[in-house]
Design a protein around this motif. Sequence first.
Motif, PDB file in Angstrom:
ATOM      1  N   ASP A 147     -28.828  37.149  -5.119  1.00  0.00           N
ATOM      2  CA  ASP A 147     -29.324  35.825  -5.541  1.00  0.00           C
ATOM      3  C   ASP A 147     -28.371  34.832  -5.561  1.00  0.00           C
ATOM      4  O   ASP A 147     -27.442  34.820  -6.520  1.00  0.00           O
ATOM      5  CB  ASP A 147     -29.907  36.070  -7.051  1.00  0.00           C
ATOM      6  CG  ASP A 147     -30.719  34.799  -7.790  1.00  0.00           C
ATOM      7  OD1 ASP A 147     -30.567  33.962  -7.070  1.00  0.00           O
ATOM      8  OD2 ASP A 147     -31.026  35.199  -8.774  1.00  0.00           O
ATOM      9  N   ASN A 170     -32.054  36.667  -1.738  1.00  0.00           N
ATOM     10  CA  ASN A 170     -32.730  35.724  -2.663  1.00  0.00           C
ATOM     11  C   ASN A 170     -31.923  34.538  -2.728  1.00  0.00           C
ATOM     12  O   ASN A 170     -31.025  34.390  -3.600  1.00  0.00           O
ATOM     13  CB  ASN A 170     -32.658  36.362  -4.294  1.00  0.00           C
ATOM     14  CG  ASN A 170     -33.762  35.546  -5.233  1.00  0.00           C
ATOM     15  OD1 ASN A 170     -34.253  34.682  -4.664  1.00  0.00           O
ATOM     16  ND2 ASN A 170     -33.433  36.100  -6.321  1.00  0.00           N
ATOM     17  N   ASP A 179     -42.188  33.839  -3.039  1.00  0.00           N
ATOM     18  CA  ASP A 179     -42.023  33.636  -4.391  1.00  0.00           C
ATOM     19  C   ASP A 179     -42.924  32.346  -4.674  1.00  0.00           C
ATOM     20  O   ASP A 179     -42.596  31.359  -4.110  1.00  0.00           O
ATOM     21  CB  ASP A 179     -40.724  33.607  -5.073  1.00  0.00           C
ATOM     22  CG  ASP A 179     -40.466  33.026  -6.305  1.00  0.00           C
ATOM     23  OD1 ASP A 179     -41.409  32.792  -7.069  1.00  0.00           O
ATOM     24  OD2 ASP A 179     -39.068  33.320  -6.724  1.00  0.00           O
ATOM     25  N   ASN A 234     -39.495  33.248 -16.542  1.00  0.00           N
ATOM     26  CA  ASN A 234     -39.496  31.655 -16.375  1.00  0.00           C
ATOM     27  C   ASN A 234     -40.665  31.190 -17.249  1.00  0.00           C
ATOM     28  O   ASN A 234     -40.559  30.044 -17.890  1.00  0.00           O
ATOM     29  CB  ASN A 234     -39.540  31.114 -14.906  1.00  0.00           C
ATOM     30  CG  ASN A 234     -38.398  31.788 -14.253  1.00  0.00           C
ATOM     31  OD1 ASN A 234     -37.468  32.247 -14.763  1.00  0.00           O
ATOM     32  ND2 ASN A 234     -38.519  31.283 -12.882  1.00  0.00           N
ATOM     33  N   ARG A 292     -41.140  35.007 -26.806  1.00  0.00           N
ATOM     34  CA  ARG A 292     -41.223  34.928 -25.437  1.00  0.00           C
ATOM     35  C   ARG A 292     -41.892  36.421 -24.984  1.00  0.00           C
ATOM     36  O   ARG A 292     -42.730  36.284 -24.039  1.00  0.00           O
ATOM     37  CB  ARG A 292     -40.001  34.645 -24.822  1.00  0.00           C
ATOM     38  CG  ARG A 292     -39.684  33.194 -24.812  1.00  0.00           C
ATOM     39  CD  ARG A 292     -38.148  33.118 -24.141  1.00  0.00           C
ATOM     40  NE  ARG A 292     -38.525  33.436 -22.752  1.00  0.00           N
ATOM     41  CZ  ARG A 292     -37.174  33.185 -21.943  1.00  0.00           C
ATOM     42  NH1 ARG A 292     -36.120  33.032 -22.488  1.00  0.00           N
ATOM     43  NH2 ARG A 292     -37.275  33.421 -20.703  1.00  0.00           N
TER      44      ARG A 292
HETATM   45  N1  THG Z   1     -37.187  33.405  -8.281  1.00  0.00           N
HETATM   46  C1  THG Z   1     -36.215  33.770  -7.766  1.00  0.00           C
HETATM   47  N2  THG Z   1     -34.957  34.276  -8.428  1.00  0.00           N
HETATM   48  C2  THG Z   1     -34.583  33.831  -9.310  1.00  0.00           C
HETATM   49  C3  THG Z   1     -35.618  33.302 -10.189  1.00  0.00           C
HETATM   50  C4  THG Z   1     -36.893  32.883  -9.596  1.00  0.00           C
HETATM   51  N3  THG Z   1     -33.572  34.250 -10.075  1.00  0.00           N
HETATM   52  C5  THG Z   1     -33.173  33.640 -11.337  1.00  0.00           C
HETATM   53  C6  THG Z   1     -34.297  33.595 -12.325  1.00  0.00           C
HETATM   54  N4  THG Z   1     -35.337  32.782 -11.568  1.00  0.00           N
HETATM   55  C7  THG Z   1     -34.758  34.935 -12.763  1.00  0.00           C
HETATM   56  N5  THG Z   1     -33.712  35.661 -13.638  1.00  0.00           N
HETATM   57  C8  THG Z   1     -33.661  35.213 -14.988  1.00  0.00           C
HETATM   58  C9  THG Z   1     -32.847  35.823 -15.666  1.00  0.00           C
HETATM   59  C10 THG Z   1     -32.812  35.426 -17.214  1.00  0.00           C
HETATM   60  C11 THG Z   1     -33.837  34.851 -17.641  1.00  0.00           C
HETATM   61  C12 THG Z   1     -34.838  34.613 -16.784  1.00  0.00           C
HETATM   62  C13 THG Z   1     -34.875  34.585 -15.442  1.00  0.00           C
HETATM   63  C14 THG Z   1     -34.102  34.771 -19.024  1.00  0.00           C
HETATM   64  N6  THG Z   1     -32.704  34.476 -19.626  1.00  0.00           N
HETATM   65  C15 THG Z   1     -32.777  34.567 -21.257  1.00  0.00           C
HETATM   66  C16 THG Z   1     -33.023  32.826 -21.597  1.00  0.00           C
HETATM   67  O1  THG Z   1     -32.474  32.257 -20.896  1.00  0.00           O
HETATM   68  O2  THG Z   1     -33.477  32.878 -22.785  1.00  0.00           O
HETATM   69  C17 THG Z   1     -31.733  35.298 -21.924  1.00  0.00           C
HETATM   70  C18 THG Z   1     -31.781  36.720 -21.998  1.00  0.00           C
HETATM   71  C19 THG Z   1     -30.764  37.136 -22.490  1.00  0.00           C
HETATM   72  O3  THG Z   1     -29.756  36.665 -23.162  1.00  0.00           O
HETATM   73  O4  THG Z   1     -30.771  38.723 -22.755  1.00  0.00           O
HETATM   74  O5  THG Z   1     -35.036  34.516 -19.595  1.00  0.00           O
HETATM   75  O6  THG Z   1     -37.769  32.090 -10.273  1.00  0.00           O
HETATM   76  N7  THG Z   1     -36.684  34.210  -6.429  1.00  0.00           N
END
Ligand code: THG
Length: 289
Positions: free
Chosen positions: A96, A117, A181, A218, A226
Amino acid sequence: MIETKLTNKNKSVSIRRDAPTVMIGERINPTGRKEVLAALEAGDFESVRRDALAQVEAGATVLDINAGVPGADETILLEKIIREVMSVTDVPLCIDTANPKALEAALKFYEGKPLVNSVNGEEKSLEAVLPLVKEYGAAVIGLCIDSHGIPASPEERLAVAEKIIGRAAQLGIPIEDIVIDPLAMAMSADHKAGWVTLETIKLIVQEFGVNVTMGASNVSFGLPDRKYVNAAYIAMAIQAGLTCPITNPLVTEISAAVLAADMALGKDEFSMRWIKAYRKRNKGAGEKR
Ligand code: THG
């Protein structure tokens, strides 16, 4: 049936719509997670190794690796994190990064077929990423966004997917190595965001039959509780045609929703996977109903 095969040295994962959903673990990502950022800034990789193992234990069969620490040299950090992760698990990885240099360095030493990614519909991205995907025989995630931003309608997002698939084909990258995606965005910021993504998934499946991923967590940004939102949404998206969500398998509500959705779609013969997961959750707690 289109099949995307990913490998690491010793493990292979097959992504296809008639097989169980492949969970891509999202947690090795300092952008989304403050503790990961702090640990990486301190040069502490113990938490990365722990996160890798925990996600695989919880059912992730691919791990997303994001090394986006502000101010750090991403090429060096991405390689370091990948090596740390591979020292504890051999599942295929989803690399990523928006940095083509860091990407190429990772592709050079990765032994197998990773998921890149990502690429998007912008010329700059297509020209930088697709040749690397071809050269290293990787698979790639195509984001439904281009120089005009994220399209508002499912039809316009489909058009971006079509552009990416077409450009890949010109370079000799087969359609099964493109995972689209549709882009999942916060429903709290736009009340149509969840719907647009679901409709886009349906169109992509209808038109191309390709595998579909998304950052499934997301959709709940900015909302309380959530996990319930994520669980309901991921099940709906699997019904629409999502095959390999990037998500957090450690959240039981989410991994259970994925297993239940697979069962409802005829992807869990004799409910074996559901029951196996149940036993794992209740290990040592005796038999329970
Ligand atoms: N599409 C593609 N790749 C991606 C994304 C996408 N990579 C990054 C992201 N979006 C997907 N990864 C995440 C990683 C964490 C969170 C959401 C998506 C997340 N984290 C919590 C927060 O921000 O509140 C924290 C969780 C914790 O601390 O444990 O929600 O769309 N191809």
